[in-house]
Design a protein around this motif. Sequence first.
Motif: not given
Length: 412
Positions: A222-224, A199-204
Amino acid sequence: MNRIEREDALELDRADRLAAFRDRFVLPEGRLYLDGNSLGALPRATSDAVQRVVSAQWGQDLIAGWNAHDWIGLPQRIGAAIAPLIGAKPDEVLVCDSTSVNLFKLIAGALLLRPERSVILSEPGNFPTDLYVAEGVAALRGGVRIDLHEADSIAEAIDETTALVLLTHVHYTTGRMLDMAAITRAAHAKGALVLWDLSHSTGAVPVALNESGADLAVGCGYKYLNGGPGAPAFLFVAEALQTQIRQPLSGWMGHDSPFAFEDSYRPAARLDRFLCGTPSVIGMAALEAGVAQFRDVDLPALFAKGRALSALLVRLMGERCAGFGFQLASPGNAEERGCHVSFRHADAYPVCQALIARGVVGDFRAPDRLRFGMAPLYTRFADVFDAVAHLETVMRDRLWTEPRFQLRGRVT
């Protein structure tokens, strides 16, 4: 080393090859948004995409839209678009349901693949929904326990009783990034499966599921990925496991022939068996627009910019906010953390509220974390500099002590 000034940050922005991507997003004037790790900014294309689905497709074509506009194929189509961001094959990623629901499916499925084993292994302080869902599955299954070990000792804790290792790749508070390949190897050496929360990795940050030999993964939309509040989530099942693993939520969309309307369940042959109910077409349309923003992005450049932004924040905090009681709660090495950075402070909540009142949007995580997230598609180096300058003022002038900043809303 010279102290960084605002002109230095502006020079980094002028040299940024990704700077033009910022224009693709709606970013309110006068606001410094450093919370894309919680809710991504609105892509300019999303409003038109959603309006098109609502007015032109649903409004004009009604139920014919399922075939005419391939609404039924949205879970697979968006999953294939996410796959390059996580180092997976297009047919290994499916968009459906929420992160929590997908966790339930995959945790339960993993336990069914290891019926002789009784332990789910995770770390204390993992994202609460991961632990809560694991507790729920364990209670339903019976005879399963959850063991928590610090991340540094996870690999050594895996043994012949471990059915599943459940970990978050980039920790939601500290931003620490775990060694996916090493932990996965350690699990496989003992016959255990691994489920990664991305969740805090994808796209970042770089994610290499196939290269690491990963079994299972979930992630947030809905995050990155900028899919909007409560956007659908995604799941990953390695190709080799897709015909072996069962999932307990045997809804009609996961049936091999959903429109045959049979009385008994037959799971779809491969990844589609992880579908459950009817996809939320409007929510999917917003997520598809968000994911599309990565289509022509140089991913190595994106990830390098994310590291540079977080490194700038850490350095500026050391230069301008030393002596105010902040303690870095994230790894000091940018290579070992994601795109958000956390600081401990005894008054983190009112400090966060005072910053928001000045137009600097970070967030607070209990009990004492002030968290700043840099989304490399749209965050500028000057944004980071200006945010720290505001924080310096808040602390120097003790603005956070105002009574209004002590009041807590339902969402903190």
